[in-house]
Design a protein around this motif. Structure first.
Motif, PDB file in Angstrom:
ATOM      1  N   ARG A 198      21.221  48.036  -0.461  1.00 28.22           N
ATOM      2  CA  ARG A 198      20.048  47.189  -0.717  1.00 28.22           C
ATOM      3  C   ARG A 198      19.097  47.377   0.467  1.00 28.22           C
ATOM      4  O   ARG A 198      19.497  47.163   1.626  1.00 28.22           O
ATOM      5  CB  ARG A 198      20.473  45.731  -0.875  1.00 28.22           C
ATOM      6  CG  ARG A 198      19.367  44.717  -0.809  1.00 28.22           C
ATOM      7  CD  ARG A 198      18.312  44.894  -1.878  1.00 28.22           C
ATOM      8  NE  ARG A 198      18.613  44.240  -3.151  1.00 28.22           N
ATOM      9  CZ  ARG A 198      17.933  44.546  -4.277  1.00 28.22           C
ATOM     10  NH1 ARG A 198      16.986  45.468  -4.276  1.00 28.22           N
ATOM     11  NH2 ARG A 198      18.227  43.921  -5.404  1.00 28.22           N
ATOM     12  N   ASN A 205      24.158  34.341  -2.070  1.00 25.23           N
ATOM     13  CA  ASN A 205      23.656  34.663  -3.412  1.00 25.23           C
ATOM     14  C   ASN A 205      24.636  34.264  -4.505  1.00 25.23           C
ATOM     15  O   ASN A 205      24.239  33.949  -5.625  1.00 25.23           O
ATOM     16  CB  ASN A 205      23.366  36.167  -3.527  1.00 25.23           C
ATOM     17  CG  ASN A 205      22.211  36.596  -2.657  1.00 25.23           C
ATOM     18  OD1 ASN A 205      21.347  35.791  -2.320  1.00 25.23           O
ATOM     19  ND2 ASN A 205      22.196  37.863  -2.271  1.00 25.23           N
ATOM     20  N   GLU A 210      24.760  39.780  -8.886  1.00 28.59           N
ATOM     21  CA  GLU A 210      24.391  38.497  -8.304  1.00 28.59           C
ATOM     22  C   GLU A 210      24.448  38.573  -6.780  1.00 28.59           C
ATOM     23  O   GLU A 210      23.558  38.111  -6.087  1.00 28.59           O
ATOM     24  CB  GLU A 210      25.312  37.388  -8.817  1.00 28.59           C
ATOM     25  CG  GLU A 210      24.835  36.007  -8.428  1.00 28.59           C
ATOM     26  CD  GLU A 210      25.600  34.904  -9.142  1.00 28.59           C
ATOM     27  OE1 GLU A 210      24.956  33.971  -9.635  1.00 28.59           O
ATOM     28  OE2 GLU A 210      26.838  34.969  -9.219  1.00 28.59           O
ATOM     29  N   GLU A 257      21.530  40.594  -5.423  1.00 29.73           N
ATOM     30  CA  GLU A 257      20.237  40.139  -5.946  1.00 29.73           C
ATOM     31  C   GLU A 257      19.570  41.193  -6.816  1.00 29.73           C
ATOM     32  O   GLU A 257      18.378  41.475  -6.667  1.00 29.73           O
ATOM     33  CB  GLU A 257      19.292  39.773  -4.795  1.00 29.73           C
ATOM     34  CG  GLU A 257      19.510  38.385  -4.263  1.00 29.73           C
ATOM     35  CD  GLU A 257      18.443  38.012  -3.229  1.00 29.73           C
ATOM     36  OE1 GLU A 257      18.272  38.788  -2.268  1.00 29.73           O
ATOM     37  OE2 GLU A 257      17.821  36.969  -3.386  1.00 29.73           O
ATOM     38  N   THR A 293      18.106  42.245 -10.256  1.00 36.04           N
ATOM     39  CA  THR A 293      17.603  41.689 -11.507  1.00 36.04           C
ATOM     40  C   THR A 293      16.780  42.759 -12.213  1.00 36.04           C
ATOM     41  O   THR A 293      16.359  43.743 -11.604  1.00 36.04           O
ATOM     42  CB  THR A 293      16.681  40.481 -11.264  1.00 36.04           C
ATOM     43  OG1 THR A 293      15.515  40.917 -10.553  1.00 36.04           O
ATOM     44  CG2 THR A 293      17.398  39.385 -10.486  1.00 36.04           C
ATOM     45  N   ARG A 343      13.180  42.891 -10.834  1.00 41.59           N
ATOM     46  CA  ARG A 343      13.062  43.459  -9.492  1.00 41.59           C
ATOM     47  C   ARG A 343      13.436  44.934  -9.419  1.00 41.59           C
ATOM     48  O   ARG A 343      12.804  45.719  -8.717  1.00 41.59           O
ATOM     49  CB  ARG A 343      13.972  42.660  -8.559  1.00 41.59           C
ATOM     50  CG  ARG A 343      13.849  43.046  -7.112  1.00 41.59           C
ATOM     51  CD  ARG A 343      14.684  42.130  -6.237  1.00 41.59           C
ATOM     52  NE  ARG A 343      14.501  42.501  -4.839  1.00 41.59           N
ATOM     53  CZ  ARG A 343      15.277  42.065  -3.859  1.00 41.59           C
ATOM     54  NH1 ARG A 343      16.276  41.258  -4.119  1.00 41.59           N
ATOM     55  NH2 ARG A 343      15.051  42.455  -2.625  1.00 41.59           N
TER      56      ARG A 343
END
Length: 206
Positions: A27, A112, A136, A139, A141, A144
């Motif tokens: 990430r 998260n 989850e 993060e 989605t 995003r």
DNA sequence: ATATCGATTATCT
DNA sequence: GATAATCGATATG
């Protein structure tokens, strides 16, 4: 650390699924990272369980785009699942990421997931052992990350190779599907504690 | 330890 | 209107 190349993903999803084991999902610049320990291959129109079998729609169009991009979809009214597109532009196919071994960002992942940060193996497992859980925790989605180019280190979501190679890989049928349920297209690192499901399943039993 | 069930909504028929 | 590439809670042995 190096990002995986476009060519890496420009292959049959079965080969990519196997070779993604041991690679690292990142990430941003490394705020959160996890080693990929479980994957599933989803093929094209001939695979009834694949979203691609329904034909090209606005939801799944990433599957027909160039290889190495994130396909994120919403499922069961609650969760997201992360896939990486495979095969050349115009041909559908992808790999579902089913479980990670957390490497960095434990605190943020726990936050998260709505959990207390703990370094007990029991708790760490709950962060990312399952496709919904890992999304989850990191993060991920649709809004995003859908369509993100995972071969670029400048992306919010990308995949790195640190040279790690799994010792032994197990192949079983895929989880949670009703069509083409018997095809052996699930791959995981033998004995790894972070593979989803009960303990026996991690040793390849079902 | 395994089994069953409900939550919750985008997407497709 | 039905379904879904899941998860967590609850029930039962």
């Amino acid at each position: 650390m190096k990002a995986l190349s476009r060519r890496f993903f420009d292959r049959d999803p079965r080969q990519v699924s196997r070779d993604l084991l041991g690679k690292i999902l990142v990430r941003g610049r490394g705020e959160m990272m996890g080693r990929i320990v479980e994957t599933e291959a989803y093929l094209g129109a001939d695979d009834a369980a694949a979203h691609a079998a329904a034909g090209r729609t606005s939801r799944n169009s990433v599957l027909w785009g160039p290889p190495g991009h994130a396909y994120v979809y919403f499922i069961y009214g609650n969760y997201f699942c992360l896939n990486v597109s495979c095969l050349p532009d115009g041909v559908a196919g992808c790999v579902l990421l089913r479980a990670l071994e957390p490497l960095a960002g434990f605190e943020e992942m726990a936050r998260n997931r709505g959990m207390e940060t703990s370094f007990e193996p029991r708790s760490l497992r709950l962060l990312t052992s399952g496709p919904g859980r890992l999304c989850e925790a990191m993060e991920i989605t649709r809004e995003r990350d859908n369509g993100a180019d995972m071969t670029l280190r400048s992306s919010q979501l990308w995949i790195a190779d640190d040279g790690h190679r799994p010792r032994k890989i197990v192949v079983t049928p895929r989880v949670g599907i009703t069509k083409s349920a018997e095809a052996p297209l699930r791959y995981f690192i033998y004995g790894n504690e972070f593979v989803s499901g009960p303990k026996g399943a991690r040793a390849g039993r079902r």
